[in-house]
Design an enzyme around this catalytic site. Structure first.
Site, PDB file in Angstrom:
ATOM      1  N   ASP A 179       3.990   0.666  -7.521  1.00  0.00           N
ATOM      2  CA  ASP A 179       2.703   0.297  -8.101  1.00  0.00           C
ATOM      3  C   ASP A 179       1.557   0.900  -7.302  1.00  0.00           C
ATOM      4  O   ASP A 179       0.422   0.912  -7.754  1.00  0.00           O
ATOM      5  CB  ASP A 179       2.580  -1.233  -8.129  1.00  0.00           C
ATOM      6  CG  ASP A 179       1.344  -1.708  -8.869  1.00  0.00           C
ATOM      7  OD1 ASP A 179       1.158  -1.280 -10.031  1.00  0.00           O
ATOM      8  OD2 ASP A 179       0.554  -2.483  -8.293  1.00  0.00           O
TER       9      ASP A 179
ATOM     10  N   ARG B  68       0.857  -1.183   0.000  1.00  0.00           N
ATOM     11  CA  ARG B  68       0.000   0.000   0.000  1.00  0.00           C
ATOM     12  C   ARG B  68       0.889   1.227   0.000  1.00  0.00           C
ATOM     13  O   ARG B  68       1.929   1.263   0.652  1.00  0.00           O
ATOM     14  CB  ARG B  68      -0.907   0.025   1.236  1.00  0.00           C
ATOM     15  CG  ARG B  68      -2.151  -0.835   1.112  1.00  0.00           C
ATOM     16  CD  ARG B  68      -3.137  -0.246   0.096  1.00  0.00           C
ATOM     17  NE  ARG B  68      -4.303  -1.091  -0.106  1.00  0.00           N
ATOM     18  CZ  ARG B  68      -4.385  -2.039  -1.053  1.00  0.00           C
ATOM     19  NH1 ARG B  68      -3.369  -2.246  -1.865  1.00  0.00           N
ATOM     20  NH2 ARG B  68      -5.488  -2.742  -1.182  1.00  0.00           N
TER      21      ARG B  68
ATOM     22  N   GLU C 234      -4.161   7.798  -5.272  1.00  0.00           N
ATOM     23  CA  GLU C 234      -4.325   7.110  -6.560  1.00  0.00           C
ATOM     24  C   GLU C 234      -5.613   7.577  -7.216  1.00  0.00           C
ATOM     25  O   GLU C 234      -6.624   7.705  -6.527  1.00  0.00           O
ATOM     26  CB  GLU C 234      -4.371   5.594  -6.340  1.00  0.00           C
ATOM     27  CG  GLU C 234      -3.061   5.033  -5.821  1.00  0.00           C
ATOM     28  CD  GLU C 234      -3.097   3.520  -5.574  1.00  0.00           C
ATOM     29  OE1 GLU C 234      -4.074   2.871  -5.977  1.00  0.00           O
ATOM     30  OE2 GLU C 234      -2.156   3.002  -4.975  1.00  0.00           O
TER      31      GLU C 234
ATOM     32  N   HIS D  84      -1.180   0.643 -10.192  1.00  0.00           N
ATOM     33  CA  HIS D  84      -1.800  -0.324  -9.279  1.00  0.00           C
ATOM     34  C   HIS D  84      -2.294  -1.567 -10.031  1.00  0.00           C
ATOM     35  O   HIS D  84      -3.482  -1.928  -9.948  1.00  0.00           O
ATOM     36  CB  HIS D  84      -2.952   0.316  -8.493  1.00  0.00           C
ATOM     37  CG  HIS D  84      -3.231  -0.410  -7.201  1.00  0.00           C
ATOM     38  ND1 HIS D  84      -3.670   0.205  -6.065  1.00  0.00           N
ATOM     39  CD2 HIS D  84      -3.128  -1.723  -6.870  1.00  0.00           C
ATOM     40  CE1 HIS D  84      -3.844  -0.682  -5.094  1.00  0.00           C
ATOM     41  NE2 HIS D  84      -3.510  -1.860  -5.562  1.00  0.00           N
TER      42      HIS D  84
END
Lengths: 312, 312
Positions: free
Chosen positions: A251, A227, A256, A275
């Site tokens: 990622d 995370r 986000e 992600h």
């Protein structure tokens, strides 16, 4: 109990309700298409099957017994004060291990074998042998030894890497050197690669900050597939800018989608992906849920049950 | 015999002679810096330690007993009519397995995880989730089950792939399905990935031609880390252009360097690298040779001995 009402809601994935019906999922399945529809339907729901549902929409979920998350992360649910403690939360586990491990090794190998440079040479029609590295005997540290971490260990072994692991309780049977979650500095200081697979909890939020980053080797690479909030993003930018560490494969992010003006997009040594390390395949997710609904009806323990105190 | 004269010649790697001396290599070590120097020195040589030496330079090697190649490929030596059959040839084996396997998996993972597309999105600051594939349960066929093939099998297992293998004698104990070298069509027809690790011999030259390519699946990918001549390059270009196969990762070519006007540089689905899958590290090569010189002096069997009839 034999015919629970199930509200399914995931924006852009309306097909999941149909998939559940094709799989003969027990219960009355109702798909919400918008957050307004969800809020209208939720008071009658016994079960919710969803992803990233705004927390306040659960305020009137008076009959709710169980929420099945469509992914591995449940921090939004665990931290939701509107959810009575009697509501069970389950998440999808075991699905992501092999996919995330593939992503991590794709990026690790691209890094040591300098694929980006090779692509540039190809665009230029340039035949120019270049020195490359190897993963062999390199030291990889895996923070988090759950189902994702286990897959990473297995693949790291196949590449003859030296494997360090950090987990709440040290797991010396799994790795070459085991650390507990209060040994971050010791854990990171000799690593070539630090892979973060941790969920965000009270204990992990921002744990990779200035101190940990300063303890790392200047040629080390950080890979975050857990995370975004586990890393202090500003401290990471500082460490990359001042050369405290060599690079980062990210990622996941604090925010986000990563805003298009964020400095990380252009920072040398940084690789950004949206992600996607652990894809959530609709069919897989539906299959996992149907199995759990059958368990629910038969009053068997649910797969992926979340300890709300622990946070995952 | 106790103090053999050794001529070392590899253009651009003059340092190897020094490394040998530092390692206390037995014998009289002389480095040739140019092909002219080599031709002048070779009549007095008992041992030659070199790489890609033009075949005609061996015409006057009257005292030559042994040539140690600095790499795995010895097709130029085996096919050299000027070398008397009494000259032993050895090559470097076992060095390349893990490096080449890393390269193959770097490219396989970059392919399924669409790293090139991700890089483009990053350059554009574009957050756009994209569907990715997996190696899991995909079918990989490995042509050649020597030291490189073995490493490929091991890594493919860690990614839960289905492994087919082709070798002179089928090796069913090593792979899920074993084929012999007269079963190419059967071998390739259900593969997702065909990896070629073969040396070039009379039997393998051009074996991957029109027929084999036509038998492959249209979404298949070919990876060549053996020798360029194993593939009929024109047939490959045709297969790629007409969509008979989806792509090719090529580290080796019929002509090296690959001419800058060759169509392969720009063909969609083709990834070019300049013969770097198996790096030849000077120190490693020197170490291997010193060990063999000691064996030679003690009249023990040499490592990497080449059967000149078989060709490797």
């Amino acid at each position: 109990m034999a015919h629970p009402r199930i509200i399914v809601y995931r924006s852009g994935h309306e097909r999941i309700g149909e998939i559940l019906k094709e799989m003969n999922c027990p219960g009355e399945i109702i798909t919400a298409r918008t957050s307004e529809e969800f809020e209208e339907l939720v008071p009658s729901a016994e079960i919710v099957f969803g992803w990233k549902i705004p927390p306040h929409l659960f305020r009137h979920a008076r009959q709710l017994r169980w929420i099945q998350s469509m992914g591995a992360g449940v921090d939004d649910l665990v931290s939701n004060p509107d959810l009575p403690p009697t509501v069970m939360i389950t998440r999808i586990v075991d699905q992501f291990g092999s996919s995330i491990a593939e992503f991590v090794f794709a990026e690790l190998l691209a890094h040591v074998r300098r694929l980006d440079r090779l692509r540039q040479q190809q665009r230029d029609h340039r035949w120019e042998p270049l020195a490359v590295g190897t993963l062999r005997n390199q030291r990889i540290g895996i923070a988090g030894l759950g189902s994702i971490g286990q897959e990473l260990v297995r693949k790291a072994r196949a590449f003859d890497m030296v494997v360090y692991g950090l987990s709440r309780e040290p797991k010396p049977e799994m790795v070459d050197k085991a650390f507990s979650s209060d040994q971050w500095i010791l854990f990171v200081q000799s690593l070539d690669y630090l892979v973060i697979t941790l969920p965000v909890t009270e204990k992990t939020r921002g744990v990779v900050g200035q101190q940990v980053l300063q303890a790392m080797k200047p040629d080390a690479l950080i890979i975050n597939v857990g995370r975004g909030e586990v890393i202090n993003q500003q401290a990471l930018v500082d460490a990359l800018t001042t050369g405290q560490i060599a690079g980062a494969v990210l990622d996941v992010f604090e925010t986000e989608p990563l805003p298009s003006d964020n400095i990380l997009w252009d920072l040398p040594g940084v690789r950004i992906s949206p992600h996607i390390a652990g894809p959530s395949i609709d069919e897989y997710v539906a299959h996992y849920f149907v199995n759990n609904v059958e368990r629910y009806i038969n009053q068997e323990p649910l797969n992926g049950w979340v300890d709300r105190q622990r946070g995952y």
